[in-house]
Design a protein around this motif. Structure first.
Motif: not given
Length: 116
Positions: A8-26
């Motif tokens: 995942v490529f992140r700038a200033n996005e809130d991780s709780d919206v998508f990143i923290n919901k991914i159940k696979y290794p990331k």
């Protein structure tokens, strides 16, 4: 070796919206000067293009690449609807592929509207 991974490529996005919901290794790449990195983020220069970061990720992990890797923005809604569903369907092969997730959503959405 893990056979499924999300980058995942992140700038200033809130991780709780998508990143923290991914159940696979990331792996999360935080673009420098675009936000505050979290504990395990890999900070990359804001002058690097996403293509460069993808290529560098593949080169750096070449000997340990998983069988399947999905590269995504931190808020992918502009490109793929129901992103977590798209990831699951791609990795399990049960309902389509990540590349077609948006067109599948659009077809189902249009068909549903026609039923109303």
């Amino acid at each position: 070796m893990q056979d499924k991974h999300v980058v995942v490529f992140r700038a200033n996005e809130d991780s709780d919206v998508f990143i923290n919901k991914i159940k696979y290794p990331k792996t999360v790449y935080q673009i420098r000067d675009k936000g505050t990195p979290e504990k395990n983020d890999i900070v990359v220069d804001s002058k690097q293009s996403l293509d460069w970061i993808i290529a560098q990720h593949i080169i750096d992990n070449y000997d340990n690449l998983p069988d399947y890797t999905i590269f995504s923005q931190a808020i992918p809604d502009d490109h793929v609807h129901e992103m977590l569903y798209a990831i699951d369907s791609t990795f399990t092969g049960g309902y389509g592929s990540f590349a077609y997730a948006r067109s599948m959503y659009n077809q189902l959405h249009c068909a549903y509207r026609d039923w109303e």
